[in-house]
Design a protein around this motif. Structure first.
Motif, PDB file in Angstrom:
ATOM      1  N   ASN A  36       0.629  -1.175   0.095  1.00 63.02           N
ATOM      2  CA  ASN A  36       0.008  -0.221  -0.044  1.00 63.02           C
ATOM      3  C   ASN A  36       0.918   1.329   0.092  1.00 63.02           C
ATOM      4  OD1 ASN A  36      -2.482  -1.312   0.001  1.00 63.02           O
ATOM      5  ND2 ASN A  36      -2.551  -1.602   2.080  1.00 63.02           N
ATOM      6  N   LEU A  37       2.104   0.960  -0.716  1.00 63.64           N
ATOM      7  CA  LEU A  37       2.845   2.335  -0.810  1.00 63.64           C
ATOM      8  C   LEU A  37       2.617   2.890  -2.108  1.00 63.64           C
ATOM      9  CD1 LEU A  37       6.297   1.405   0.836  1.00 63.64           C
ATOM     10  CD2 LEU A  37       4.500   3.029   1.751  1.00 63.64           C
ATOM     11  N   GLN A  38       2.112   4.035  -2.265  1.00 60.99           N
ATOM     12  CA  GLN A  38       1.792   4.640  -3.644  1.00 60.99           C
ATOM     13  C   GLN A  38       3.141   5.264  -4.347  1.00 60.99           C
ATOM     14  OE1 GLN A  38      -1.540   7.189  -3.129  1.00 60.99           O
ATOM     15  NE2 GLN A  38      -2.877   5.633  -2.392  1.00 60.99           N
ATOM     16  N   LYS A  39       3.157   5.770  -5.429  1.00 61.55           N
ATOM     17  CA  LYS A  39       4.055   6.332  -6.142  1.00 61.55           C
ATOM     18  C   LYS A  39       5.046   7.079  -5.277  1.00 61.55           C
ATOM     19  CE  LYS A  39       4.578   8.477 -10.557  1.00 61.55           C
ATOM     20  NZ  LYS A  39       5.090   7.150 -11.439  1.00 61.55           N
ATOM     21  N   GLY A  40       6.353   6.759  -5.294  1.00 60.92           N
ATOM     22  CA  GLY A  40       7.237   7.484  -4.434  1.00 60.92           C
ATOM     23  C   GLY A  40       7.203   7.590  -3.110  1.00 60.92           C
ATOM     24  N   GLN A  41       6.101   6.964  -2.350  1.00 58.52           N
ATOM     25  CA  GLN A  41       6.215   7.001  -0.961  1.00 58.52           C
ATOM     26  C   GLN A  41       7.174   6.320  -0.312  1.00 58.52           C
ATOM     27  OE1 GLN A  41       1.945   5.562  -0.139  1.00 58.52           O
ATOM     28  NE2 GLN A  41       1.413   7.677  -0.239  1.00 58.52           N
ATOM     29  N   PHE A  42       7.858   5.518  -1.029  1.00 59.28           N
ATOM     30  CA  PHE A  42       8.835   4.537  -0.313  1.00 59.28           C
ATOM     31  C   PHE A  42       9.962   5.452  -0.071  1.00 59.28           C
ATOM     32  CE2 PHE A  42       9.895   4.455  -4.574  1.00 59.28           C
ATOM     33  CZ  PHE A  42      11.171   4.363  -4.746  1.00 59.28           C
ATOM     34  N   ILE A  43      10.306   6.735  -0.632  1.00 57.39           N
ATOM     35  CA  ILE A  43      11.442   7.487  -0.389  1.00 57.39           C
ATOM     36  C   ILE A  43      11.243   8.132   0.812  1.00 57.39           C
ATOM     37  CG2 ILE A  43      12.667   9.414  -1.278  1.00 57.39           C
ATOM     38  CD1 ILE A  43      11.740   8.435  -4.142  1.00 57.39           C
ATOM     39  N   PHE A  44      10.183   8.495   1.285  1.00 59.97           N
ATOM     40  CA  PHE A  44       9.652   9.523   2.306  1.00 59.97           C
ATOM     41  C   PHE A  44       9.940   8.362   3.566  1.00 59.97           C
ATOM     42  CE2 PHE A  44       7.773  11.899  -0.786  1.00 59.97           C
ATOM     43  CZ  PHE A  44       7.945  13.251  -0.613  1.00 59.97           C
ATOM     44  N   LEU A  45       9.276   7.193   3.314  1.00 59.12           N
ATOM     45  CA  LEU A  45       9.369   6.161   4.318  1.00 59.12           C
ATOM     46  C   LEU A  45      10.780   5.870   4.774  1.00 59.12           C
ATOM     47  CD1 LEU A  45       7.432   4.087   5.864  1.00 59.12           C
ATOM     48  CD2 LEU A  45       8.387   2.592   4.191  1.00 59.12           C
ATOM     49  N   THR A  73       1.924  13.645   1.147  1.00 55.42           N
ATOM     50  CA  THR A  73       2.286  12.229   0.982  1.00 55.42           C
ATOM     51  C   THR A  73       2.383  11.503   2.603  1.00 55.42           C
ATOM     52  OG1 THR A  73       4.042  12.703  -0.841  1.00 55.42           O
ATOM     53  CG2 THR A  73       4.613  10.673   0.534  1.00 55.42           C
ATOM     54  N   ILE A  74       3.029  12.775   3.521  1.00 61.80           N
ATOM     55  CA  ILE A  74       2.924  12.098   4.875  1.00 61.80           C
ATOM     56  C   ILE A  74       1.444  11.957   5.323  1.00 61.80           C
ATOM     57  CG2 ILE A  74       3.369  12.896   7.386  1.00 61.80           C
ATOM     58  CD1 ILE A  74       5.966  12.062   5.472  1.00 61.80           C
ATOM     59  N   GLN A  75       0.503  12.595   5.122  1.00 59.45           N
ATOM     60  CA  GLN A  75      -0.831  12.265   5.350  1.00 59.45           C
ATOM     61  C   GLN A  75      -1.325  10.841   4.794  1.00 59.45           C
ATOM     62  OE1 GLN A  75      -2.757  14.224   7.341  1.00 59.45           O
ATOM     63  NE2 GLN A  75      -4.083  12.319   7.215  1.00 59.45           N
ATOM     64  N   LYS A  76      -0.718  10.651   3.781  1.00 57.79           N
ATOM     65  CA  LYS A  76      -1.356   9.149   3.128  1.00 57.79           C
ATOM     66  C   LYS A  76      -0.531   8.177   4.058  1.00 57.79           C
ATOM     67  CE  LYS A  76      -2.352  10.877  -1.383  1.00 57.79           C
ATOM     68  NZ  LYS A  76      -1.903  10.783  -2.852  1.00 57.79           N
ATOM     69  N   LEU A  77       0.782   8.417   4.468  1.00 56.31           N
ATOM     70  CA  LEU A  77       1.552   7.377   5.089  1.00 56.31           C
ATOM     71  C   LEU A  77       1.029   7.462   6.560  1.00 56.31           C
ATOM     72  CD1 LEU A  77       5.031   8.197   4.013  1.00 56.31           C
ATOM     73  CD2 LEU A  77       3.919   6.398   3.353  1.00 56.31           C
ATOM     74  N   VAL A  78       0.527   8.271   7.122  1.00 59.06           N
ATOM     75  CA  VAL A  78      -0.217   8.259   8.366  1.00 59.06           C
ATOM     76  C   VAL A  78      -1.387   7.613   8.303  1.00 59.06           C
ATOM     77  CG1 VAL A  78      -1.398   9.797  10.253  1.00 59.06           C
ATOM     78  CG2 VAL A  78       0.823  10.396   9.290  1.00 59.06           C
ATOM     79  N   GLU A  79      -2.145   7.709   7.287  1.00 61.66           N
ATOM     80  CA  GLU A  79      -3.471   6.924   7.139  1.00 61.66           C
ATOM     81  C   GLU A  79      -3.339   5.540   6.979  1.00 61.66           C
ATOM     82  OE1 GLU A  79      -5.209   8.949   3.852  1.00 61.66           O
ATOM     83  OE2 GLU A  79      -5.721  10.826   4.795  1.00 61.66           O
ATOM     84  N   GLU A  80      -2.075   5.032   6.101  1.00 63.85           N
ATOM     85  CA  GLU A  80      -1.715   3.815   6.112  1.00 63.85           C
ATOM     86  C   GLU A  80      -1.162   3.133   7.347  1.00 63.85           C
ATOM     87  OE1 GLU A  80      -2.429   1.512   3.682  1.00 63.85           O
ATOM     88  OE2 GLU A  80      -3.641   3.299   2.585  1.00 63.85           O
ATOM     89  N   GLY A  81      -0.794   3.912   8.280  1.00 65.49           N
ATOM     90  CA  GLY A  81      -0.153   3.417   9.602  1.00 65.49           C
ATOM     91  C   GLY A  81       1.368   3.239   9.564  1.00 65.49           C
ATOM     92  N   TYR A  82       1.963   4.020   8.754  1.00 69.77           N
ATOM     93  CA  TYR A  82       3.429   3.759   8.453  1.00 69.77           C
ATOM     94  C   TYR A  82       4.103   4.921   9.274  1.00 69.77           C
ATOM     95  CZ  TYR A  82       3.188   0.614   4.473  1.00 69.77           C
ATOM     96  OH  TYR A  82       3.108  -0.559   3.788  1.00 69.77           O
ATOM     97  N   VAL A  83       3.379   6.116   9.485  1.00 74.19           N
ATOM     98  CA  VAL A  83       4.190   7.275  10.199  1.00 74.19           C
ATOM     99  C   VAL A  83       3.328   7.703  11.324  1.00 74.19           C
ATOM    100  CG1 VAL A  83       4.941   9.509   9.773  1.00 74.19           C
ATOM    101  CG2 VAL A  83       5.295   7.943   7.939  1.00 74.19           C
ATOM    102  N   LEU A  84       3.764   8.156  12.330  1.00 72.74           N
ATOM    103  CA  LEU A  84       3.366   8.829  13.554  1.00 72.74           C
ATOM    104  C   LEU A  84       3.769  10.011  13.581  1.00 72.74           C
ATOM    105  CD1 LEU A  84       4.342   5.794  15.948  1.00 72.74           C
ATOM    106  CD2 LEU A  84       2.131   6.165  14.721  1.00 72.74           C
TER     107      LEU A  84
END
Length: 154
Positions: A36-45, A73-84
Motif C-alpha cells: 500500500n505504498l503509492q508512487k514514490g512514498q517509499f522514499i519518504f518512508l 505524502t505524509i498524510q497518506k503514510l499516516v493514514e496507512e499506519g506507516y508514520v506517526l
C-alpha cells in the motif's frame, strides 16, 4: 528547417541519470504496491526511518520536494499506519515524524529492493568503476545543490 533555431544539448548525462532514476522508481512503485505504498512514498518512508523525529521542512529539503508534496505524502503514510506524527513541544506549529512498527518492518524490504537495484545497475562494473561512479555523481549533486538553494529562495 525549424531545427536551426533550436539550442543543442551539450551532454546527455542528465537524461541518462533521469532515465535510471525513473526506471528504479517505476520498478519500486510496482513492487511496493502490495505494501500500500503509492508512487514514490517509499522514499519518504526510508528517510523517516533513517531520521526519526525529522520535521516536514527538513524532510522536504532532504528530498528536494516542495512542502505541499511532503504534507500530502505524509498524510497518506499516516493514514496507512506507516508514520506517526508528534507535535513539537518547542513550536506547536511543527510536527515531528516517526516510523511506526509497520514502517520499520517495511523498511528492511524497501532497502533490500534498493540494494538489489544497485546491484543490477552496477552489474559488469569493477569495484573501482563503482567507486568512481559514486564519487562523480556525488560531486554533481554537490555542485547542483548550490544552484538549488539559490533557486529555492526565489
Amino acid at each position: 528547417m525549424w531545427r536551426c533555431f533550436l539550442s543543442v544539448l551539450q551532454n546527455e548525462i542528465l537524461r541518462e541519470v533521469g532515465a535510471v532514476a525513473r526506471s528504479i522508481h517505476s520498478i519500486s512503485d510496482i513492487k511496493f504496491r502490495k505494501l500500500n505504498l503509492q508512487k514514490g512514498q517509499f522514499i519518504f518512508l526510508t528517510r523517516i526511518c533513517e531520521n526519526p523525529g525529522i520535521n516536514l521542512i527538513d524532510l522536504s529539503n532532504m528530498l528536494r520536494v516542495d512542502k505541499t508534496t511532503t504534507t500530502k505524502t505524509i498524510q497518506k503514510l499516516v493514514e496507512e499506519g506507516y508514520v506517526l506524527r508528534e507535535r513539537s513541544l518547542a513550536d506547536k506549529r511543527m510536527w515531528h515524524l516517526f516510523p511506526s512498527d509497520t514502517a520499520l518492518k517495511t523498511y528492511r524490504f524497501v532497502i533490500d529492493e534498493e540494494n538489489r537495484c544497485i546491484e543490477v545497475c552496477f552489474s559488469n562494473f569493477s569495484s573501482d568503476e563503482r567507486a568512481e561512479a559514486y564519487r562523480l555523481l556525488k560531486k554533481m549533486r554537490e555542485n547542483i545543490e548550490a544552484e538549488w538553494k539559490i533557486v529555492k529562495k526565489t
